[in-house]
Design an enzyme around this catalytic site. Structure first.
Site, PDB file in Angstrom:
ATOM      1  N   ASP A 129       0.828  -1.200   0.000  1.00  0.00           N
ATOM      2  CA  ASP A 129       0.000   0.000   0.000  1.00  0.00           C
ATOM      3  C   ASP A 129       0.867   1.256   0.000  1.00  0.00           C
ATOM      4  O   ASP A 129       0.460   2.301   0.481  1.00  0.00           O
ATOM      5  CB  ASP A 129      -0.930   0.001   1.230  1.00  0.00           C
ATOM      6  CG  ASP A 129      -2.047   1.023   1.097  1.00  0.00           C
ATOM      7  OD1 ASP A 129      -2.621   1.394   2.143  1.00  0.00           O
ATOM      8  OD2 ASP A 129      -2.331   1.459  -0.052  1.00  0.00           O
ATOM      9  N   ASP A 147      -3.301  -2.972  -2.466  1.00  0.00           N
ATOM     10  CA  ASP A 147      -4.369  -1.976  -2.464  1.00  0.00           C
ATOM     11  C   ASP A 147      -4.279  -1.131  -3.742  1.00  0.00           C
ATOM     12  O   ASP A 147      -3.226  -1.055  -4.378  1.00  0.00           O
ATOM     13  CB  ASP A 147      -4.239  -1.073  -1.228  1.00  0.00           C
ATOM     14  CG  ASP A 147      -5.449  -0.154  -1.059  1.00  0.00           C
ATOM     15  OD1 ASP A 147      -5.296   0.914  -0.463  1.00  0.00           O
ATOM     16  OD2 ASP A 147      -6.543  -0.509  -1.547  1.00  0.00           O
ATOM     17  N   ASN A 148      -5.379  -0.475  -4.126  1.00  0.00           N
ATOM     18  CA  ASN A 148      -5.387   0.554  -5.166  1.00  0.00           C
ATOM     19  C   ASN A 148      -5.010   0.102  -6.563  1.00  0.00           C
ATOM     20  O   ASN A 148      -4.437   0.871  -7.331  1.00  0.00           O
ATOM     21  CB  ASN A 148      -4.440   1.707  -4.783  1.00  0.00           C
ATOM     22  CG  ASN A 148      -4.659   2.199  -3.393  1.00  0.00           C
ATOM     23  OD1 ASN A 148      -3.766   2.093  -2.539  1.00  0.00           O
ATOM     24  ND2 ASN A 148      -5.836   2.733  -3.134  1.00  0.00           N
ATOM     25  N   LYS A 177       2.655   3.524  -5.667  1.00  0.00           N
ATOM     26  CA  LYS A 177       2.139   2.484  -6.584  1.00  0.00           C
ATOM     27  C   LYS A 177       3.208   2.031  -7.596  1.00  0.00           C
ATOM     28  O   LYS A 177       3.198   0.883  -8.003  1.00  0.00           O
ATOM     29  CB  LYS A 177       0.892   2.997  -7.297  1.00  0.00           C
ATOM     30  CG  LYS A 177      -0.167   3.534  -6.318  1.00  0.00           C
ATOM     31  CD  LYS A 177      -0.365   2.644  -5.094  1.00  0.00           C
ATOM     32  CE  LYS A 177      -1.014   3.372  -3.931  1.00  0.00           C
ATOM     33  NZ  LYS A 177      -0.974   2.606  -2.663  1.00  0.00           N
ATOM     34  N   GLU A 197     -11.398   4.339  -0.698  1.00  0.00           N
ATOM     35  CA  GLU A 197     -11.750   4.654   0.696  1.00  0.00           C
ATOM     36  C   GLU A 197     -12.549   5.953   0.799  1.00  0.00           C
ATOM     37  O   GLU A 197     -12.213   6.959   0.197  1.00  0.00           O
ATOM     38  CB  GLU A 197     -10.490   4.745   1.576  1.00  0.00           C
ATOM     39  CG  GLU A 197      -9.384   5.640   1.086  1.00  0.00           C
ATOM     40  CD  GLU A 197      -8.342   4.883   0.305  1.00  0.00           C
ATOM     41  OE1 GLU A 197      -8.672   3.859  -0.302  1.00  0.00           O
ATOM     42  OE2 GLU A 197      -7.189   5.328   0.293  1.00  0.00           O
TER      43      GLU A 197
HETATM   44  O1  LIG Z   1      -0.704   7.143  -3.038  1.00  0.00           O
HETATM   45  C1  LIG Z   1      -1.236   6.364  -2.244  1.00  0.00           C
HETATM   46  N1  LIG Z   1      -0.553   5.678  -1.349  1.00  0.00           N
HETATM   47  C2  LIG Z   1       0.875   5.863  -1.261  1.00  0.00           C
HETATM   48  C3  LIG Z   1       1.269   5.576   0.165  1.00  0.00           C
HETATM   49  C4  LIG Z   1       2.436   5.956   0.620  1.00  0.00           C
HETATM   50  C5  LIG Z   1       2.842   5.701   2.020  1.00  0.00           C
HETATM   51  O2  LIG Z   1       3.894   4.739   2.023  1.00  0.00           O
HETATM   52  C6  LIG Z   1       5.135   5.386   2.316  1.00  0.00           C
HETATM   53  N2  LIG Z   1       6.086   4.860   1.345  1.00  0.00           N
HETATM   54  C7  LIG Z   1       6.051   5.049   0.004  1.00  0.00           C
HETATM   55  N3  LIG Z   1       7.046   4.347  -0.572  1.00  0.00           N
HETATM   56  C8  LIG Z   1       7.726   3.704   0.418  1.00  0.00           C
HETATM   57  C9  LIG Z   1       8.811   2.855   0.427  1.00  0.00           C
HETATM   58  N4  LIG Z   1       9.237   2.348   1.623  1.00  0.00           N
HETATM   59  C10 LIG Z   1       8.569   2.690   2.762  1.00  0.00           C
HETATM   60  N5  LIG Z   1       7.514   3.518   2.814  1.00  0.00           N
HETATM   61  C11 LIG Z   1       7.105   4.018   1.648  1.00  0.00           C
HETATM   62  C12 LIG Z   1       4.861   6.874   2.231  1.00  0.00           C
HETATM   63  O3  LIG Z   1       5.715   7.607   3.101  1.00  0.00           O
HETATM   64  C13 LIG Z   1       3.409   6.944   2.679  1.00  0.00           C
HETATM   65  O4  LIG Z   1       3.276   6.829   4.074  1.00  0.00           O
HETATM   66  C14 LIG Z   1      -2.707   6.231  -2.229  1.00  0.00           C
HETATM   67  C15 LIG Z   1      -3.450   7.188  -2.920  1.00  0.00           C
HETATM   68  C16 LIG Z   1      -4.828   7.104  -2.922  1.00  0.00           C
HETATM   69  N6  LIG Z   1      -5.553   8.098  -3.646  1.00  0.00           N
HETATM   70  O5  LIG Z   1      -6.809   8.032  -3.686  1.00  0.00           O
HETATM   71  O6  LIG Z   1      -4.914   8.995  -4.226  1.00  0.00           O
HETATM   72  C17 LIG Z   1      -5.517   6.088  -2.246  1.00  0.00           C
HETATM   73  C18 LIG Z   1      -4.764   5.120  -1.568  1.00  0.00           C
HETATM   74  O7  LIG Z   1      -5.375   4.098  -0.894  1.00  0.00           O
HETATM   75  C19 LIG Z   1      -3.368   5.176  -1.557  1.00  0.00           C
HETATM   76  O8  LIG Z   1      -2.692   4.193  -0.904  1.00  0.00           O
HETATM   77 MG   LIG Z   2      -3.968   2.562  -0.421  1.00  0.00          MG
END
Ligand SMILES: O=C(NC/C=C/[C@H]1O[C@@H](n2cnc3cncnc32)[C@H](O)[C@@H]1O)c1cc([N+](=O)[O-])cc(O)c1O
Ligand SMILES: [Mg+2]
Length: 218
Positions: A141, A169-170, A144, A199
């Site tokens: 999650d 997810d997603n 992406k 969500e």
């Molecule tokens: O962009 C989304 N999620 C990205 C999530 C990112 C999370 O994971 C961490 N991260 C990233 N690479 C990493 C590598 N290593 C560790 N943490 C990391 C980031 O610091 C953040 O806490 C998203 C967007 C939507 N949306 O509607 O736009 C809906 C969703 O459910 C989503 O999950």
């Molecule tokens: Mg997500």
């Protein structure tokens, strides 16, 4: 100084949720996101699908990439069998700090290992640092475009075993098209799609469940 959305989400948990009660932590984050501010937690609808997959796998050892505020961390950890452990990776220090407090408020700190760092750096170190053999369950999650490189990394580091379940997810919104193409066409995976909604919205989204079948070579 103005607080951040993760800090406001944490305050909503500390004000509304019962300490030690994971269900009430989840419920208060969902209430905050439905009524105050949208946040990118898996949410209640897709969360129920996550719950059913975790319960079916009943993982002794689980991995989550992308902790954010710890919402899915709490959903997964509350369902682990006795002695079960969840390792969750988060590279943003501010999000990691909020997630630690959310996990503690839920009373799940003993079964969760939150690692502050990037998946690319940390996946190759999990065996030596945490004595991990392989994971029973993996939840993707995070960013992406990291899904595909990170599942290849998990394979290369031999952190998946025959039957490991990888849930992403997603896969529709925001989408992970290269990852989907890979798990749906690779002979190493048996993949299935669970349609749901993004969500706290009516937009379509879904989860992809991929069971690792192991490599064909001996
Ligand atoms: O962009 C989304 N999620 C990205 C999530 C990112 C999370 O994971 C961490 N991260 C990233 N690479 C990493 C590598 N290593 C560790 N943490 C990391 C980031 O610091 C953040 O806490 C998203 C967007 C939507 N949306 O509607 O736009 C809906 C969703 O459910 C989503 O999950
Ligand atoms: Mg997500």
């Amino acid at each position: 100084t103005h607080s951040s959305r993760p800090q406001r989400l944490l305050r909503a948990v500390q004000k509304g949720a019962v300490r030690g009660d994971a269900r009430s932590v989840v419920a208060n984050i969902d209430r905050f996101c439905h009524h105050s501010e949208w946040a990118m937690n898996i949410g209640d609808e897709k969360g129920a699908i996550l719950d059913s997959v975790v319960s079916e796998v009943n993982p002794a050892l689980a991995l989550e990439l992308g902790t954010y505020c710890g919402y899915s961390t709490v959903r997964i950890a509350r369902l682990l069998p006795p002695g079960g452990r969840l390792i969750t990776l988060e590279f943003n220090p501010e999000y990691a700090a909020v997630a630690r407090q959310v996990i503690e408020w839920a009373g799940l700190e003993d079964s969760v290992q939150l690692v502050e760092g990037g998946s690319g750096d940390w996946i190759p170190q999990l065996k030596e640092h945490f004595g991990v053999q392989s994971f029973d369950f993996v939840f993707l999650d995070h960013w992406k475009e990291r899904y595909l490189p990170d599942i290849h990394l998990l394979e290369e580091c031999e952190l998946l075993r025959k039957g490991t379940v990888v849930l992403a997810d997603n896969v529709v919104c925001p989408g992970a098209p290269d990852y989907l193409a890979y798990v749906r066409n690779s002979p190493a995976y048996q993949s299935s799609y669970f349609q749901s909604h993004l969500e706290y919205t009516k937009a379509v989204d879904g989860l992809e469940k991929s069971v690792y079948l192991g490599t064909t070579d001996a």
